[in-house]
Scaffold this motif. Structure first.
Motif, PDB file in Angstrom:
ATOM      1  N   GLN A  85       0.824  -1.212   0.000  1.00 23.43           N
ATOM      2  CA  GLN A  85       0.000   0.000   0.000  1.00 23.43           C
ATOM      3  C   GLN A  85       0.861   1.266   0.000  1.00 23.43           C
ATOM      4  N   LEU A  86       1.941   1.254   0.777  1.00 19.79           N
ATOM      5  CA  LEU A  86       2.848   2.404   0.815  1.00 19.79           C
ATOM      6  C   LEU A  86       3.513   2.609  -0.547  1.00 19.79           C
ATOM      7  N   MET A  87       3.946   1.494  -1.154  1.00 18.53           N
ATOM      8  CA  MET A  87       4.617   1.548  -2.449  1.00 18.53           C
ATOM      9  C   MET A  87       3.664   2.063  -3.534  1.00 18.53           C
ATOM     10  N   LEU A  88       2.454   1.491  -3.593  1.00 15.08           N
ATOM     11  CA  LEU A  88       1.492   1.910  -4.609  1.00 15.08           C
ATOM     12  C   LEU A  88       1.077   3.372  -4.417  1.00 15.08           C
ATOM     13  N   GLY A  89       0.933   3.767  -3.156  1.00 21.81           N
ATOM     14  CA  GLY A  89       0.571   5.158  -2.876  1.00 21.81           C
ATOM     15  C   GLY A  89       1.633   6.126  -3.358  1.00 21.81           C
ATOM     16  N   ALA A  90       2.911   5.796  -3.079  1.00 21.89           N
ATOM     17  CA  ALA A  90       4.027   6.667  -3.501  1.00 21.89           C
ATOM     18  C   ALA A  90       4.146   6.719  -5.021  1.00 21.89           C
ATOM     19  N   ILE A  91       4.013   5.560  -5.690  1.00 20.94           N
ATOM     20  CA  ILE A  91       4.141   5.518  -7.150  1.00 20.94           C
ATOM     21  C   ILE A  91       2.982   6.245  -7.819  1.00 20.94           C
ATOM     22  N   ASN A  92       1.768   5.985  -7.351  1.00 22.09           N
ATOM     23  CA  ASN A  92       0.596   6.565  -8.007  1.00 22.09           C
ATOM     24  C   ASN A  92       0.481   8.074  -7.828  1.00 22.09           C
ATOM     25  N   LYS A  93       1.155   8.600  -6.796  1.00 22.38           N
ATOM     26  CA  LYS A  93       1.190  10.059  -6.639  1.00 22.38           C
ATOM     27  C   LYS A  93       1.966  10.722  -7.773  1.00 22.38           C
ATOM     28  N   GLN A  94       2.886   9.968  -8.369  1.00 28.26           N
ATOM     29  CA  GLN A  94       3.723  10.513  -9.444  1.00 28.26           C
ATOM     30  C   GLN A  94       3.073  10.379 -10.820  1.00 28.26           C
ATOM     31  N   ILE A  95       2.018   9.595 -10.913  1.00 21.93           N
ATOM     32  CA  ILE A  95       1.366   9.360 -12.208  1.00 21.93           C
ATOM     33  C   ILE A  95       0.366  10.473 -12.492  1.00 21.93           C
ATOM     34  N   PRO A  96       0.470  11.132 -13.654  1.00 19.96           N
ATOM     35  CA  PRO A  96      -0.438  12.239 -13.976  1.00 19.96           C
ATOM     36  C   PRO A  96      -1.899  11.774 -14.048  1.00 19.96           C
ATOM     37  N   THR A  97      -2.782  12.571 -13.458  1.00 17.52           N
ATOM     38  CA  THR A  97      -4.211  12.245 -13.504  1.00 17.52           C
ATOM     39  C   THR A  97      -4.905  12.999 -14.634  1.00 17.52           C
ATOM     40  N   THR A  98      -4.213  13.956 -15.238  1.00 12.25           N
ATOM     41  CA  THR A  98      -4.737  14.670 -16.401  1.00 12.25           C
ATOM     42  C   THR A  98      -3.686  14.601 -17.507  1.00 12.25           C
ATOM     43  N   THR A  99      -4.065  15.039 -18.689  1.00  9.41           N
ATOM     44  CA  THR A  99      -3.110  15.041 -19.802  1.00  9.41           C
ATOM     45  C   THR A  99      -1.927  15.934 -19.443  1.00  9.41           C
ATOM     46  N   THR A 100      -0.726  15.373 -19.505  1.00  9.56           N
ATOM     47  CA  THR A 100       0.481  16.083 -19.062  1.00  9.56           C
ATOM     48  C   THR A 100       1.570  15.992 -20.120  1.00  9.56           C
ATOM     49  N   VAL A 101       2.195  17.137 -20.414  1.00 10.94           N
ATOM     50  CA  VAL A 101       3.298  17.175 -21.377  1.00 10.94           C
ATOM     51  C   VAL A 101       4.617  17.207 -20.610  1.00 10.94           C
TER      52      VAL A 101
END
Length: 203
Positions: A85-101
């Motif tokens: 859960q800690l790992m997924l939380g940290a990784i998913n915070k870095q993944i863009p939730t909107t279109t990102t350039v």
């Protein structure tokens, strides 16, 4: 390129040497061809030996307790629920939730390098991330597996290449592998199921 310019220490040559040294040891590359009527659909799958890459990249952290714990988890092939859960939380915070350039280079550094017609010699390169999926555990697999996918647009100057990437991290004990499947965006629907099923069925 290496044969033509064996003594040239260009960035491209250094990257080529690194690629050739690690090819077949820390990573493999496969091409998938479709079995449909056209036979024209294709995709690439890169398989990366995560443990070997980690050991190469983090040589200076060999005695770091966090690194030792991470390597132990890779050897065991299992992550406990709390760490997961800690790992997924940290990784998913870095993944863009909107279109990102995402810029891949800085053309300003090469602003003085221009062609005779005044065009920039080094074109701006960007990667647009769209519809990025959160990293999630995959059910029904032999080994703990985590997956995610995204639509991508790679732009190099005026040339744009729409892509689709589907990745899976398979925690096979002692030999954890990161699989990255890439195809054109127009073939996304065709290959998505193929990628998903392939990553689920790894023995």
């Amino acid at each position: 390129q290496l044969n033509e310019n064996p003594s040239k220490s260009s960035m491209a040559n250094m990257m080529a040497k690194e690629l050739l040294q690690n090819f077949g040891t820390t990573f493999d590359v496969y091409q998938l061809k479709s079995a449909d009527k056209t036979g024209q659909k294709d995709a690439l799958v890169v398989a990366v030996d995560v443990k070997q890459i980690a050991q190469k990249v983090a040589k200076d952290k060999a005695n770091d307790p966090m690194f030792v714990a991470a390597m132990a988890a890779l050897d065991k092939g299992q992550i406990d629920p709390v760490t997961e859960q800690l790992m997924l939380g940290a990784i998913n915070k870095q993944i863009p939730t909107t279109t990102t350039v995402v810029p891949l280079n800085d053309p300003k550094r090469y602003a003085n390098l221009k062609t005779r017609s005044g065009e920039l010699l080094i074109k701006p390169r960007t990667l647009t991330v769209e519809n990025a999926e959160q990293v999630h555990p995959v059910a029904g697999t032999k080994y703990q597996t985590y997956a995610a996918s995204s639509r991508l647009l790679y732009a190099d100057g005026n040339v744009q290449t729409p892509l689709y990437a589907n990745t899976a991290f398979v925690l096979k004990p002692g030999k954890p592998v990161l699989y990255v499947g890439v195809t054109t965006d127009v073939q996304r629907d065709y290959f998505k199921t193929i990628f998903d099923n392939a990553f689920k069925s790894i023995k």
